[in-house]
Design a protein around this motif. Structure first.
Motif, PDB file in Angstrom:
ATOM      1  N   GLN A  81     -69.520 -91.879  51.368  1.00 46.30           N
ATOM      2  CA  GLN A  81     -68.664 -91.177  50.316  1.00 46.30           C
ATOM      3  C   GLN A  81     -69.663 -91.050  49.123  1.00 46.30           C
ATOM      4  OE1 GLN A  81     -65.387 -93.312  49.557  1.00 46.30           O
ATOM      5  NE2 GLN A  81     -64.251 -92.347  51.246  1.00 46.30           N
ATOM      6  N   ALA A  82     -70.458 -91.761  48.453  1.00 45.89           N
ATOM      7  CA  ALA A  82     -71.288 -91.647  47.527  1.00 45.89           C
ATOM      8  C   ALA A  82     -72.625 -90.354  47.856  1.00 45.89           C
ATOM      9  CB  ALA A  82     -72.327 -92.801  47.051  1.00 45.89           C
ATOM     10  N   SER A  83     -72.833 -90.617  49.183  1.00 41.17           N
ATOM     11  CA  SER A  83     -74.012 -89.368  49.419  1.00 41.17           C
ATOM     12  C   SER A  83     -73.412 -87.998  49.562  1.00 41.17           C
ATOM     13  CB  SER A  83     -74.655 -89.851  50.726  1.00 41.17           C
ATOM     14  OG  SER A  83     -75.181 -90.853  50.653  1.00 41.17           O
ATOM     15  N   TYR A  84     -71.889 -88.040  49.996  1.00 44.58           N
ATOM     16  CA  TYR A  84     -71.000 -86.779  50.260  1.00 44.58           C
ATOM     17  C   TYR A  84     -70.785 -86.335  48.880  1.00 44.58           C
ATOM     18  CZ  TYR A  84     -67.234 -83.836  50.820  1.00 44.58           C
ATOM     19  OH  TYR A  84     -66.083 -82.710  50.837  1.00 44.58           O
ATOM     20  N   PHE A  85     -70.400 -87.117  47.668  1.00 43.89           N
ATOM     21  CA  PHE A  85     -70.245 -86.621  46.341  1.00 43.89           C
ATOM     22  C   PHE A  85     -71.563 -85.983  45.821  1.00 43.89           C
ATOM     23  CE2 PHE A  85     -66.138 -89.012  46.833  1.00 43.89           C
ATOM     24  CZ  PHE A  85     -65.295 -87.988  46.702  1.00 43.89           C
ATOM     25  N   GLN A  86     -72.547 -86.658  46.013  1.00 45.06           N
ATOM     26  CA  GLN A  86     -73.734 -86.357  45.545  1.00 45.06           C
ATOM     27  C   GLN A  86     -74.274 -85.026  46.041  1.00 45.06           C
ATOM     28  OE1 GLN A  86     -77.119 -89.070  46.393  1.00 45.06           O
ATOM     29  NE2 GLN A  86     -78.399 -87.891  44.703  1.00 45.06           N
ATOM     30  N   THR A  87     -73.948 -84.648  47.183  1.00 47.68           N
ATOM     31  CA  THR A  87     -74.416 -83.325  48.145  1.00 47.68           C
ATOM     32  C   THR A  87     -73.384 -82.459  47.448  1.00 47.68           C
ATOM     33  OG1 THR A  87     -74.831 -84.462  50.000  1.00 47.68           O
ATOM     34  CG2 THR A  87     -74.639 -82.351  50.216  1.00 47.68           C
ATOM     35  N   ASN A  88     -72.149 -82.706  47.238  1.00 46.80           N
ATOM     36  CA  ASN A  88     -71.448 -81.747  46.642  1.00 46.80           C
ATOM     37  C   ASN A  88     -71.674 -81.416  45.186  1.00 46.80           C
ATOM     38  OD1 ASN A  88     -69.777 -81.476  48.873  1.00 46.80           O
ATOM     39  ND2 ASN A  88     -67.930 -82.728  48.077  1.00 46.80           N
ATOM     40  N   ASP A  89     -72.140 -82.132  44.565  1.00 48.62           N
ATOM     41  CA  ASP A  89     -72.735 -81.794  43.185  1.00 48.62           C
ATOM     42  C   ASP A  89     -74.009 -81.238  43.106  1.00 48.62           C
ATOM     43  OD1 ASP A  89     -70.823 -83.573  42.109  1.00 48.62           O
ATOM     44  OD2 ASP A  89     -71.817 -85.326  41.876  1.00 48.62           O
ATOM     45  N   GLN A  90     -74.782 -81.426  44.130  1.00 45.14           N
ATOM     46  CA  GLN A  90     -75.987 -80.537  44.403  1.00 45.14           C
ATOM     47  C   GLN A  90     -75.566 -79.116  44.734  1.00 45.14           C
ATOM     48  OE1 GLN A  90     -78.071 -82.569  47.160  1.00 45.14           O
ATOM     49  NE2 GLN A  90     -79.040 -84.250  45.566  1.00 45.14           N
ATOM     50  N   GLN A  91     -74.499 -78.811  45.640  1.00 43.83           N
ATOM     51  CA  GLN A  91     -74.134 -77.700  45.907  1.00 43.83           C
ATOM     52  C   GLN A  91     -73.422 -76.796  44.922  1.00 43.83           C
ATOM     53  OE1 GLN A  91     -71.685 -78.327  49.331  1.00 43.83           O
ATOM     54  NE2 GLN A  91     -73.369 -78.736  50.872  1.00 43.83           N
ATOM     55  N   THR A  92     -72.655 -77.536  43.909  1.00 45.92           N
ATOM     56  CA  THR A  92     -72.103 -76.979  42.838  1.00 45.92           C
ATOM     57  C   THR A  92     -73.004 -76.521  41.890  1.00 45.92           C
ATOM     58  OG1 THR A  92     -70.101 -78.342  43.043  1.00 45.92           O
ATOM     59  CG2 THR A  92     -70.191 -77.312  41.008  1.00 45.92           C
ATOM     60  N   ALA A  93     -74.145 -77.430  41.758  1.00 46.48           N
ATOM     61  CA  ALA A  93     -75.232 -76.881  40.535  1.00 46.48           C
ATOM     62  C   ALA A  93     -75.870 -75.581  41.227  1.00 46.48           C
ATOM     63  CB  ALA A  93     -76.139 -78.021  40.675  1.00 46.48           C
ATOM     64  N   ARG A  94     -76.033 -75.672  42.547  1.00 45.03           N
ATOM     65  CA  ARG A  94     -76.770 -74.611  43.051  1.00 45.03           C
ATOM     66  C   ARG A  94     -76.065 -73.221  42.900  1.00 45.03           C
ATOM     67  NH1 ARG A  94     -78.721 -78.099  47.099  1.00 45.03           N
ATOM     68  NH2 ARG A  94     -76.934 -77.470  48.415  1.00 45.03           N
ATOM     69  N   LYS A  95     -74.602 -73.302  43.292  1.00 44.90           N
ATOM     70  CA  LYS A  95     -73.684 -72.284  43.281  1.00 44.90           C
ATOM     71  C   LYS A  95     -73.554 -71.654  41.657  1.00 44.90           C
ATOM     72  CE  LYS A  95     -70.740 -73.208  47.158  1.00 44.90           C
ATOM     73  NZ  LYS A  95     -69.399 -73.676  47.551  1.00 44.90           N
ATOM     74  N   SER A  96     -73.423 -72.680  40.606  1.00 42.88           N
ATOM     75  CA  SER A  96     -73.578 -72.148  39.239  1.00 42.88           C
ATOM     76  C   SER A  96     -74.755 -71.551  38.888  1.00 42.88           C
ATOM     77  CB  SER A  96     -73.294 -73.605  38.590  1.00 42.88           C
ATOM     78  OG  SER A  96     -73.453 -73.260  37.038  1.00 42.88           O
ATOM     79  N   ARG A  97     -75.904 -71.919  39.523  1.00 42.85           N
ATOM     80  CA  ARG A  97     -77.156 -71.374  39.124  1.00 42.85           C
ATOM     81  C   ARG A  97     -77.063 -69.676  39.629  1.00 42.85           C
ATOM     82  NH1 ARG A  97     -79.474 -76.323  40.047  1.00 42.85           N
ATOM     83  NH2 ARG A  97     -79.940 -75.689  42.087  1.00 42.85           N
ATOM     84  N   LEU A  98     -76.683 -69.785  40.839  1.00 39.93           N
ATOM     85  CA  LEU A  98     -76.687 -68.460  41.733  1.00 39.93           C
ATOM     86  C   LEU A  98     -75.779 -67.777  40.843  1.00 39.93           C
ATOM     87  CD1 LEU A  98     -77.328 -66.546  44.038  1.00 39.93           C
ATOM     88  CD2 LEU A  98     -75.573 -67.546  45.218  1.00 39.93           C
ATOM     89  N   TYR A  99     -74.584 -68.027  40.594  1.00 41.52           N
ATOM     90  CA  TYR A  99     -73.520 -67.240  39.731  1.00 41.52           C
ATOM     91  C   TYR A  99     -74.167 -66.565  38.204  1.00 41.52           C
ATOM     92  CZ  TYR A  99     -69.056 -66.095  37.139  1.00 41.52           C
ATOM     93  OH  TYR A  99     -68.330 -65.487  36.421  1.00 41.52           O
ATOM     94  N   LYS A 100     -74.832 -67.493  37.676  1.00 40.81           N
ATOM     95  CA  LYS A 100     -75.444 -67.203  36.391  1.00 40.81           C
ATOM     96  C   LYS A 100     -76.514 -66.042  36.555  1.00 40.81           C
ATOM     97  CE  LYS A 100     -75.052 -71.379  33.868  1.00 40.81           C
ATOM     98  NZ  LYS A 100     -75.271 -72.602  33.237  1.00 40.81           N
ATOM     99  N   TRP A 101     -77.199 -66.013  37.889  1.00 43.19           N
ATOM    100  CA  TRP A 101     -78.256 -65.368  38.095  1.00 43.19           C
ATOM    101  C   TRP A 101     -77.596 -63.818  38.385  1.00 43.19           C
ATOM    102  CZ3 TRP A 101     -79.590 -62.457  42.579  1.00 43.19           C
ATOM    103  CH2 TRP A 101     -80.870 -61.836  42.387  1.00 43.19           C
ATOM    104  N   LEU A 102     -76.597 -63.975  39.050  1.00 48.37           N
ATOM    105  CA  LEU A 102     -75.916 -62.763  39.341  1.00 48.37           C
ATOM    106  C   LEU A 102     -75.394 -62.018  38.273  1.00 48.37           C
ATOM    107  CD1 LEU A 102     -74.203 -63.616  42.703  1.00 48.37           C
ATOM    108  CD2 LEU A 102     -76.252 -62.122  42.644  1.00 48.37           C
ATOM    109  N   ILE A 103     -74.805 -62.629  37.382  1.00 50.03           N
ATOM    110  CA  ILE A 103     -74.245 -62.172  36.013  1.00 50.03           C
ATOM    111  C   ILE A 103     -75.293 -61.616  35.085  1.00 50.03           C
ATOM    112  CG2 ILE A 103     -73.038 -62.852  34.008  1.00 50.03           C
ATOM    113  CD1 ILE A 103     -71.127 -62.652  36.442  1.00 50.03           C
ATOM    114  N   SER A 104     -76.387 -62.346  35.195  1.00 48.70           N
ATOM    115  CA  SER A 104     -77.343 -61.600  34.397  1.00 48.70           C
ATOM    116  C   SER A 104     -77.891 -60.323  35.039  1.00 48.70           C
ATOM    117  CB  SER A 104     -78.682 -62.478  34.467  1.00 48.70           C
ATOM    118  OG  SER A 104     -78.173 -64.001  33.627  1.00 48.70           O
TER     119      SER A 104
END
Length: 271
Positions: free
Chosen positions: A98-121
């Motif tokens: 579960q710890a590895s799963y949540f860490q993976t989800n956090d990484q995916q959320t961070a990547r999605k956030s960076r992609l969203y900011k890039w698209l907005i810019s």
């Protein structure tokens, strides 16, 4: 090949083979303390020091579901490997997963956030460019006035967009000067009108239309007519070239009063 691994919890050492290490990514459970560990990370150099090892029968392997795998003989020789201990091991492995799963989800959320900011810019930059291009298109004629060096470039662009760069139409810079109206002495009802148009702008402008209104003695309009540049300019004048900056154009017009009593006139210019 025979190897020796060391339980990091109770320091008990076991003999293991390569085949055993390759099973379940090397995860095993100590037969003495029930501690689960990665045997490949705890290998001992048997040539570097003298060590006491026990048989690998005391070493239980852990399968993909986190459950210990033991033979019937091993189960008999190690009665301490109980269902309760297996449950503890299962919970530990699930928690680690579960710890590895949540860490993976956090990484995916961070990547999605960076992609969203890039698209907005990227969208913001596109909107700015579109707004600038639209402004240039609608104000192209004025830009050509105040930035004449850009006019050739604007003309080239307009040729591709099927638009044109029209001459300025700043009517406030067109002045009517020295106007006069006289009746023809030889032809009754024929009126001659003369005036001067002055372009006070510092740039070439489109020739304006002249509106002439004849009034009676009470200053009420009796006749009104609009003259286009082609009508008040000389026959071979180049209307398309425009009224030069600071130029003065003499205007002479003739019109018939049509038996209307005329006492005065009004004159104006427009586009």
């Amino acid at each position: 090949m025979t190897n020796v691994t060391n339980c990091p919890n109770c320091q008990t050492q076991f003999i293991v083979t390569d085949e055993q290490l390759n099973q379940h990514n090397g995860k095993v459970r100590c037969g003495h303390c029930l501690h689960v560990f990665d045997a490949t990370e705890e290998l001992v150099d048997i040539n570097a020091t003298e060590i006491d090892v026990v048989d690998d029968a005391d070493l239980a392997h852990v399968n993909d579901e986190g459950q210990a795998q033991v033979s019937p003989d091993e189960e008999h020789e190690n009665p301490q490997i109980s269902d309760e201990a297996s449950e503890i091991v299962d919970k530990a492995l699930i928690a680690d997963s579960q710890a590895s799963y949540f860490q993976t989800n956090d990484q995916q959320t961070a990547r999605k956030s960076r992609l969203y900011k890039w698209l907005i810019s990227l969208l913001a930059v596109f909107l700015v460019i579109a707004a600038v291009a639209q402004s240039i298109y609608f104000w192209r004629s004025d830009i050509a006035i105040y930035y004449p060096k850009l006019k050739p470039l604007l003309i080239q662009v307009c040729e591709k967009l099927s638009c044109n760069i029209s001459l300025p139409k700043k009517i406030e810079f067109i002045i009517i000067d020295d106007s006069d109206m006289q009746e023809d002495a030889e032809h009754e009802g024929l009126i001659h009108f003369s005036s001067t148009l002055i372009n006070q702008a510092g740039f070439i402008q489109t020739y304006p239309n002249i509106e002439l209104t004849l009034t009676d003695i009470e200053d009420k309009p009796k006749l009104r007519r609009i003259f286009t540049p082609a009508e008040y300019l000389p026959e071979h004048a180049d209307v398309a070239s425009g009224l030069p900056a600071g130029a003065e154009i003499k205007v002479k017009l003739a019109l018939t009063a049509q038996d209307e009593p005329v006492a005065g006139y009004r004159i104006s210019v427009s586009y």
